[in-house]
Design a protein around this motif. Structure first.
Motif, PDB file in Angstrom:
ATOM      1  N   ASP A 196      -4.241  15.776  -3.831  1.00 57.51           N
ATOM      2  CA  ASP A 196      -4.541  15.907  -2.407  1.00 57.51           C
ATOM      3  C   ASP A 196      -3.994  14.742  -1.601  1.00 57.51           C
ATOM      4  OD1 ASP A 196      -5.842  18.275  -2.921  1.00 57.51           O
ATOM      5  OD2 ASP A 196      -7.847  17.380  -2.928  1.00 57.51           O
ATOM      6  N   ASP A 197      -4.052  13.534  -2.179  1.00 60.93           N
ATOM      7  CA  ASP A 197      -3.573  12.364  -1.456  1.00 60.93           C
ATOM      8  C   ASP A 197      -2.071  12.440  -1.221  1.00 60.93           C
ATOM      9  OD1 ASP A 197      -3.632  12.152  -4.305  1.00 60.93           O
ATOM     10  OD2 ASP A 197      -3.173  10.021  -4.176  1.00 60.93           O
ATOM     11  N   ARG A 198      -1.336  12.872  -2.215  1.00 68.27           N
ATOM     12  CA  ARG A 198       0.113  13.000  -2.047  1.00 68.27           C
ATOM     13  C   ARG A 198       0.454  14.141  -1.098  1.00 68.27           C
ATOM     14  NH1 ARG A 198       2.286  11.390  -8.028  1.00 68.27           N
ATOM     15  NH2 ARG A 198       1.507   9.256  -7.902  1.00 68.27           N
ATOM     16  N   ALA A 199      -0.322  15.198  -1.156  1.00 63.67           N
ATOM     17  CA  ALA A 199      -0.125  16.309  -0.220  1.00 63.67           C
ATOM     18  C   ALA A 199      -0.352  15.832   1.210  1.00 63.67           C
ATOM     19  CB  ALA A 199      -1.061  17.465  -0.557  1.00 63.67           C
ATOM     20  N   LEU A 200      -1.307  14.943   1.403  1.00 64.47           N
ATOM     21  CA  LEU A 200      -1.573  14.415   2.739  1.00 64.47           C
ATOM     22  C   LEU A 200      -0.392  13.580   3.239  1.00 64.47           C
ATOM     23  CD1 LEU A 200      -3.561  14.227   5.063  1.00 64.47           C
ATOM     24  CD2 LEU A 200      -4.579  12.251   3.944  1.00 64.47           C
ATOM     25  N   ALA A 226       0.830  -1.206   0.000  1.00 63.85           N
ATOM     26  CA  ALA A 226       0.000   0.000   0.000  1.00 63.85           C
ATOM     27  C   ALA A 226       0.863   1.254   0.000  1.00 63.85           C
ATOM     28  CB  ALA A 226      -0.929   0.002   1.216  1.00 63.85           C
ATOM     29  N   ARG A 227       1.915   1.269   0.792  1.00 66.73           N
ATOM     30  CA  ARG A 227       2.799   2.437   0.820  1.00 66.73           C
ATOM     31  C   ARG A 227       3.416   2.675  -0.548  1.00 66.73           C
ATOM     32  NH1 ARG A 227       5.081   0.867   6.749  1.00 66.73           N
ATOM     33  NH2 ARG A 227       3.564   2.121   7.897  1.00 66.73           N
ATOM     34  N   LYS A 228       3.822   1.617  -1.180  1.00 64.35           N
ATOM     35  CA  LYS A 228       4.391   1.729  -2.522  1.00 64.35           C
ATOM     36  C   LYS A 228       3.338   2.240  -3.508  1.00 64.35           C
ATOM     37  CE  LYS A 228       6.406  -1.269  -6.058  1.00 64.35           C
ATOM     38  NZ  LYS A 228       6.758  -2.665  -6.363  1.00 64.35           N
ATOM     39  N   ALA A 229       2.163   1.673  -3.464  1.00 62.89           N
ATOM     40  CA  ALA A 229       1.099   2.056  -4.398  1.00 62.89           C
ATOM     41  C   ALA A 229       0.661   3.504  -4.212  1.00 62.89           C
ATOM     42  CB  ALA A 229      -0.102   1.118  -4.238  1.00 62.89           C
ATOM     43  N   ALA A 251      -0.075   6.226   4.929  1.00 69.57           N
ATOM     44  CA  ALA A 251       0.459   7.589   4.932  1.00 69.57           C
ATOM     45  C   ALA A 251       0.995   8.003   6.297  1.00 69.57           C
ATOM     46  CB  ALA A 251      -0.626   8.567   4.481  1.00 69.57           C
ATOM     47  N   ASP A 252       0.903   7.134   7.273  1.00 69.53           N
ATOM     48  CA  ASP A 252       1.283   7.449   8.646  1.00 69.53           C
ATOM     49  C   ASP A 252       2.780   7.204   8.868  1.00 69.53           C
ATOM     50  OD1 ASP A 252       0.539   8.122  11.373  1.00 69.53           O
ATOM     51  OD2 ASP A 252       0.997   6.033  11.824  1.00 69.53           O
ATOM     52  N   PHE A 253       3.457   8.160   9.470  1.00 73.19           N
ATOM     53  CA  PHE A 253       4.881   8.055   9.772  1.00 73.19           C
ATOM     54  C   PHE A 253       5.148   7.996  11.277  1.00 73.19           C
ATOM     55  CE2 PHE A 253       4.900   9.777   5.515  1.00 73.19           C
ATOM     56  CZ  PHE A 253       5.984   9.147   4.906  1.00 73.19           C
ATOM     57  N   THR A 254       4.107   7.775  12.076  1.00 73.82           N
ATOM     58  CA  THR A 254       4.263   7.775  13.531  1.00 73.82           C
ATOM     59  C   THR A 254       5.280   6.736  13.987  1.00 73.82           C
ATOM     60  OG1 THR A 254       1.978   8.520  13.777  1.00 73.82           O
ATOM     61  CG2 THR A 254       3.026   7.578  15.719  1.00 73.82           C
ATOM     62  N   GLU A 255       5.180   5.523  13.472  1.00 76.20           N
ATOM     63  CA  GLU A 255       6.108   4.459  13.872  1.00 76.20           C
ATOM     64  C   GLU A 255       7.542   4.824  13.497  1.00 76.20           C
ATOM     65  OE1 GLU A 255       7.097  -0.262  13.078  1.00 76.20           O
ATOM     66  OE2 GLU A 255       5.488   0.690  11.954  1.00 76.20           O
TER      67      GLU A 255
END
Length: 178
Positions: free
Chosen positions: A104-108, A13-16, A56-60
């Motif tokens: 918008d998705d990439r901006a997020l 999913a991250r890649k896609a 899209a989460d970078f918390t980890e």
């Protein structure tokens, strides 16, 4: 213990989502890349929107990179980034580079990166230039991650982790504690 199916789904999913627009990504496509069924994605994540939010989460990544006191943060962040790449055959941060396009998705994805990584570093720093130094720290980490991703058999990839840390971390540390 980490579920290999969940890990494969998040990796795919991250890649896609980093390479395609949100509308172009399908659960079936992600499932095919992950080697699982679309139903398993729904079971784990509930649907495409929730999968995107998790991808899209970078918390980890931020938690892993910031897991040391400031006096050793440069060394820790470099060691964590290099070791994570070697252990997982993926980078903690580089996916944000692929989100540089329009939409918008990439901006997020970029917004999450700024909020969860760059601002997390900035919160640990002191001085009026903390925001700038934090941006430069993440730029250096992105550069190292990109180098590892591009040249998987090159000098950095072949070097001992301690040697990479010894050479790269002082530059990062100079931004952390100038």
């Amino acid at each position: 213990m980490t579920d290999p199916g969940r890990t494969a789904i998040l990796r795919a999913a991250r890649k896609a989502f980093a390479r395609e627009t949100y509308d172009a990504v399908t659960l079936r496509g992600v499932a095919a890349d992950a080697g699982v069924s679309a139903a398993l994605i729904v079971k784990y994540f509930g649907g495409k929107e929730a999968l995107f939010e998790r991808a899209a989460d970078f918390t980890e990544a931020a938690q892993l990179l910031l897991g040391a006191p400031n006096e050793r943060l440069g060394e820790h962040a470099v060691r964590t980034l290099v070791q994570y790449r070697r252990d997982n055959d993926q980078d903690l941060l580089v996916r944000v580079v692929f989100a540089a396009g329009k939409g918008d998705d990439r901006a997020l994805i970029r917004e999450h990166f700024r909020d969860q990584v760059t601002r997390a570093f900035a919160a640990r720093l002191t001085g009026p230039d903390a925001q700038l130094r934090a941006a430069l720290i993440t730029a250096q980490l992105l550069g190292l991650g990109a180098a590892l991703a591009i040249d998987r058999a090159g000098a950095i990839a072949a070097a001992d982790v301690a040697e990479v840390v010894g050479l790269y971390a002082p530059g990062l540390q100079a931004l952390i504690t100038p």
